[in-house]
Write a protein that holds these residues in place. Structure first.
Motif, PDB file in Angstrom:
ATOM      1  N   THR A   1      -8.043  -5.863 -15.900  1.00  6.95           N
ATOM      2  CA  THR A   1      -8.247  -6.067 -14.465  1.00  6.95           C
ATOM      3  C   THR A   1      -6.904  -6.128 -13.753  1.00  6.95           C
ATOM      4  OG1 THR A   1     -10.260  -7.337 -14.908  1.00  6.95           O
ATOM      5  CG2 THR A   1      -9.284  -7.554 -12.727  1.00  6.95           C
ATOM      6  N   ILE A   2      -6.787  -5.360 -12.683  1.00  8.93           N
ATOM      7  CA  ILE A   2      -5.561  -5.362 -11.875  1.00  8.93           C
ATOM      8  C   ILE A   2      -5.931  -5.660 -10.427  1.00  8.93           C
ATOM      9  CG2 ILE A   2      -3.693  -3.949 -10.945  1.00  8.93           C
ATOM     10  CD1 ILE A   2      -3.557  -2.436 -13.497  1.00  8.93           C
ATOM     11  N   ASN A   3      -5.279  -6.643  -9.845  1.00 12.00           N
ATOM     12  CA  ASN A   3      -5.490  -6.958  -8.434  1.00 12.00           C
ATOM     13  C   ASN A   3      -4.682  -6.011  -7.551  1.00 12.00           C
ATOM     14  OD1 ASN A   3      -7.281  -9.192  -8.643  1.00 12.00           O
ATOM     15  ND2 ASN A   3      -5.577 -10.500  -9.239  1.00 12.00           N
ATOM     16  N   VAL A   4      -5.343  -5.483  -6.547  1.00 12.13           N
ATOM     17  CA  VAL A   4      -4.662  -4.655  -5.547  1.00 12.13           C
ATOM     18  C   VAL A   4      -4.280  -5.577  -4.397  1.00 12.13           C
ATOM     19  CG1 VAL A   4      -4.842  -2.661  -4.023  1.00 12.13           C
ATOM     20  CG2 VAL A   4      -6.042  -2.657  -6.218  1.00 12.13           C
ATOM     21  N   VAL A   5      -3.003  -5.832  -4.258  1.00  8.84           N
ATOM     22  CA  VAL A   5      -2.549  -6.782  -3.240  1.00  8.84           C
ATOM     23  C   VAL A   5      -2.953  -6.294  -1.851  1.00  8.84           C
ATOM     24  CG1 VAL A   5      -0.630  -7.590  -4.640  1.00  8.84           C
ATOM     25  CG2 VAL A   5      -0.289  -5.664  -3.099  1.00  8.84           C
ATOM     26  N   SER A   6      -3.035  -7.244  -0.924  1.00  5.27           N
ATOM     27  CA  SER A   6      -3.498  -6.947   0.431  1.00  5.27           C
ATOM     28  C   SER A   6      -2.661  -5.844   1.072  1.00  5.27           C
ATOM     29  CB  SER A   6      -3.435  -8.219   1.273  1.00  5.27           C
ATOM     30  OG  SER A   6      -3.915  -7.975   2.579  1.00  5.27           O
ATOM     31  N   GLN A   7      -3.357  -4.852   1.613  1.00  2.71           N
ATOM     32  CA  GLN A   7      -2.715  -3.706   2.261  1.00  2.71           C
ATOM     33  C   GLN A   7      -3.017  -3.698   3.755  1.00  2.71           C
ATOM     34  OE1 GLN A   7      -0.774  -1.331   0.308  1.00  2.71           O
ATOM     35  NE2 GLN A   7      -1.014  -3.133  -1.005  1.00  2.71           N
ATOM     36  N   GLU A   8      -1.995  -3.500   4.554  1.00  5.28           N
ATOM     37  CA  GLU A   8      -2.178  -3.385   5.999  1.00  5.28           C
ATOM     38  C   GLU A   8      -2.697  -1.984   6.313  1.00  5.28           C
ATOM     39  OE1 GLU A   8      -1.876  -5.756   8.199  1.00  5.28           O
ATOM     40  OE2 GLU A   8      -1.218  -7.227   6.719  1.00  5.28           O
ATOM     41  N   VAL A   9      -3.882  -1.933   6.913  1.00  2.83           N
ATOM     42  CA  VAL A   9      -4.546  -0.651   7.182  1.00  2.83           C
ATOM     43  C   VAL A   9      -4.905  -0.570   8.661  1.00  2.83           C
ATOM     44  CG1 VAL A   9      -6.533   0.806   6.640  1.00  2.83           C
ATOM     45  CG2 VAL A   9      -5.468  -0.573   4.842  1.00  2.83           C
ATOM     46  N   MET A  10      -4.698   0.599   9.247  1.00  2.00           N
ATOM     47  CA  MET A  10      -5.160   0.885  10.605  1.00  2.00           C
ATOM     48  C   MET A  10      -6.367   1.809  10.484  1.00  2.00           C
ATOM     49  SD  MET A  10      -4.734   0.351  13.853  1.00  2.00           S
ATOM     50  CE  MET A  10      -3.020  -0.196  14.042  1.00  2.00           C
ATOM     51  N   THR A  11      -7.542   1.322  10.860  1.00  2.00           N
ATOM     52  CA  THR A  11      -8.758   2.100  10.706  1.00  2.00           C
ATOM     53  C   THR A  11      -8.802   3.248  11.708  1.00  2.00           C
ATOM     54  OG1 THR A  11     -10.010   0.688  12.236  1.00  2.00           O
ATOM     55  CG2 THR A  11      -9.982   0.043   9.912  1.00  2.00           C
ATOM     56  N   GLU A  12      -9.805   4.098  11.550  1.00  2.00           N
ATOM     57  CA  GLU A  12      -9.926   5.271  12.416  1.00  2.00           C
ATOM     58  C   GLU A  12     -10.138   4.880  13.873  1.00  2.00           C
ATOM     59  OE1 GLU A  12     -13.381   7.829  11.936  1.00  2.00           O
ATOM     60  OE2 GLU A  12     -12.064   9.563  11.885  1.00  2.00           O
ATOM     61  N   ASP A  13     -10.795   3.717  14.119  1.00  2.00           N
ATOM     62  CA  ASP A  13     -10.992   3.259  15.493  1.00  2.00           C
ATOM     63  C   ASP A  13      -9.887   2.290  15.936  1.00  2.00           C
ATOM     64  OD1 ASP A  13     -11.882   1.529  13.579  1.00  2.00           O
ATOM     65  OD2 ASP A  13     -13.629   0.825  14.683  1.00  2.00           O
ATOM     66  N   ASN A  14      -8.710   2.425  15.290  1.00  2.00           N
ATOM     67  CA  ASN A  14      -7.489   1.702  15.700  1.00  2.00           C
ATOM     68  C   ASN A  14      -7.622   0.184  15.623  1.00  2.00           C
ATOM     69  OD1 ASN A  14      -6.101   4.133  16.316  1.00  2.00           O
ATOM     70  ND2 ASN A  14      -7.126   4.227  18.297  1.00  2.00           N
ATOM     71  N   VAL A  15      -8.241  -0.297  14.560  1.00  2.00           N
ATOM     72  CA  VAL A  15      -8.345  -1.739  14.327  1.00  2.00           C
ATOM     73  C   VAL A  15      -7.441  -2.098  13.148  1.00  2.00           C
ATOM     74  CG1 VAL A  15      -9.856  -3.654  13.726  1.00  2.00           C
ATOM     75  CG2 VAL A  15     -10.712  -1.813  15.193  1.00  2.00           C
ATOM     76  N   PRO A  16      -6.429  -2.941  13.343  1.00  2.00           N
ATOM     77  CA  PRO A  16      -5.573  -3.339  12.216  1.00  2.00           C
ATOM     78  C   PRO A  16      -6.275  -4.385  11.353  1.00  2.00           C
ATOM     79  CG  PRO A  16      -4.870  -4.440  14.214  1.00  2.00           C
ATOM     80  CD  PRO A  16      -5.985  -3.509  14.629  1.00  2.00           C
ATOM     81  N   CYS A  17      -6.184  -4.245  10.052  1.00  2.00           N
ATOM     82  CA  CYS A  17      -6.807  -5.210   9.147  1.00  2.00           C
ATOM     83  C   CYS A  17      -6.070  -5.207   7.816  1.00  2.00           C
ATOM     84  CB  CYS A  17      -8.295  -4.902   8.942  1.00  2.00           C
ATOM     85  SG  CYS A  17      -8.636  -3.253   8.314  1.00  2.00           S
ATOM     86  N   SER A  18      -6.249  -6.281   7.064  1.00  2.00           N
ATOM     87  CA  SER A  18      -5.649  -6.411   5.740  1.00  2.00           C
ATOM     88  C   SER A  18      -6.761  -6.373   4.701  1.00  2.00           C
ATOM     89  CB  SER A  18      -4.858  -7.719   5.632  1.00  2.00           C
ATOM     90  OG  SER A  18      -3.804  -7.751   6.569  1.00  2.00           O
TER      91      SER A  18
END
Length: 244
Positions: A63-80
């Motif tokens: 098992t490998i944890n994928v650390v939190s990634q800063e993503v900008m969705t297609e409708d321009n909403v920033p989320c981690s």
């Protein structure tokens, strides 16, 4: 000291230093002067000290944890967004010889795939279709790792962190939606009740006896309070009678 004793001690140390125990859930790649020779199976094994070395590979599900990634969705909403990857080494030789530190490589691939997949969809899709997002990430990672002797078992999105203002907006939206549904249900109930009353009124109009029975029932309900005086503003004879 006796040379024979020294030689005996040297032989014993030499033999003991080459003993290796390979556990059932591991495999060991043997190298001789840096060249791959074979893969050692579980059990008691011996290698030539100073000449041969081994590299142990765990073949269990990892098992490998994928650390939190800063993503900008297609409708321009920033989320981690963070996740977890489950994989298994099915070919130890390829996993060691084809890639340096396969665990680190899989981690980097998973992070890039997560940003790529989640950045191409709207926030509502990420929130409602986590399983689908995980499968899409898995497909991307599988393409890159198929030549490494590694099987990607599953990829899961664990948590999605939103900005505080977005959380408040979503909460208000959910509250408005619940209020709208409540009003619709109440309106439907009123409509059904009115329909039933209309049907009852039509039935009563067709039978004067039914009108009297309804009157008596109403009077009975009023009299149950035992603190009311009932006055008849009109004699019972004025009630409609069934026409002949």
């Amino acid at each position: 000291m006796n040379p024979i004793l020294l030689f005996t001690i040297f032989i014993i140390v030499f033999i003991l230093s080459g003993i290796r125990i390979i556990y059932e859930y591991k495999r060991a790649l043997k190298f001789r002067f840096g060249k791959y020779i074979e893969t050692l199976q579980p059990g008691f094994r011996w290698i030539i000290p100073l000449i041969e070395t081994i590299q142990v590979v765990d073949i269990r599900v990892i098992t490998i944890n994928v650390v939190s990634q800063e993503v900008m969705t297609e409708d321009n909403v920033p989320c981690s967004i963070d996740g977890v990857v489950f994989f298994k080494v099915i070919d130890p030789e390829m996993a060691v010889l084809e890639v340096e530190e396969y665990s680190f490589a899989i981690t980097q691939l998973s992070q890039a795939a997560l940003r790529d997949v989640c950045g191409k969809v709207e926030l509502d899709t990420i929130l409602s279709k986590r399983e689908e997002m995980g499968n899409n990430i898995k497909k991307i990672v599988e393409v890159e790792t198929k030549d490494w002797g590694i099987d990607i078992i599953d990829v899961k999105i664990k948590d999605i962190q939103l900005p505080e203002n977005m959380k408040r907006m979503m909460a208000n939206q959910a509250e408005a939606e619940r209020s709208r549904r409540a009003r619709i249900i109440l309106a439907l109930a009123e409509e059904q009740a009115a329909g039933k009353l209309l049907e009852a009124g039509k039935l009563i109009d067709q039978s004067p006896s039914a009108i009297k029975l309804r009157l008596y029932q109403t009077l009975s309900n009023i009299a149950a309070e035992k603190n009311s005086t009932i006055l008849f503003p009109f004699p019972e004879e004025v009630l409609p009678k069934k026409s002949k």
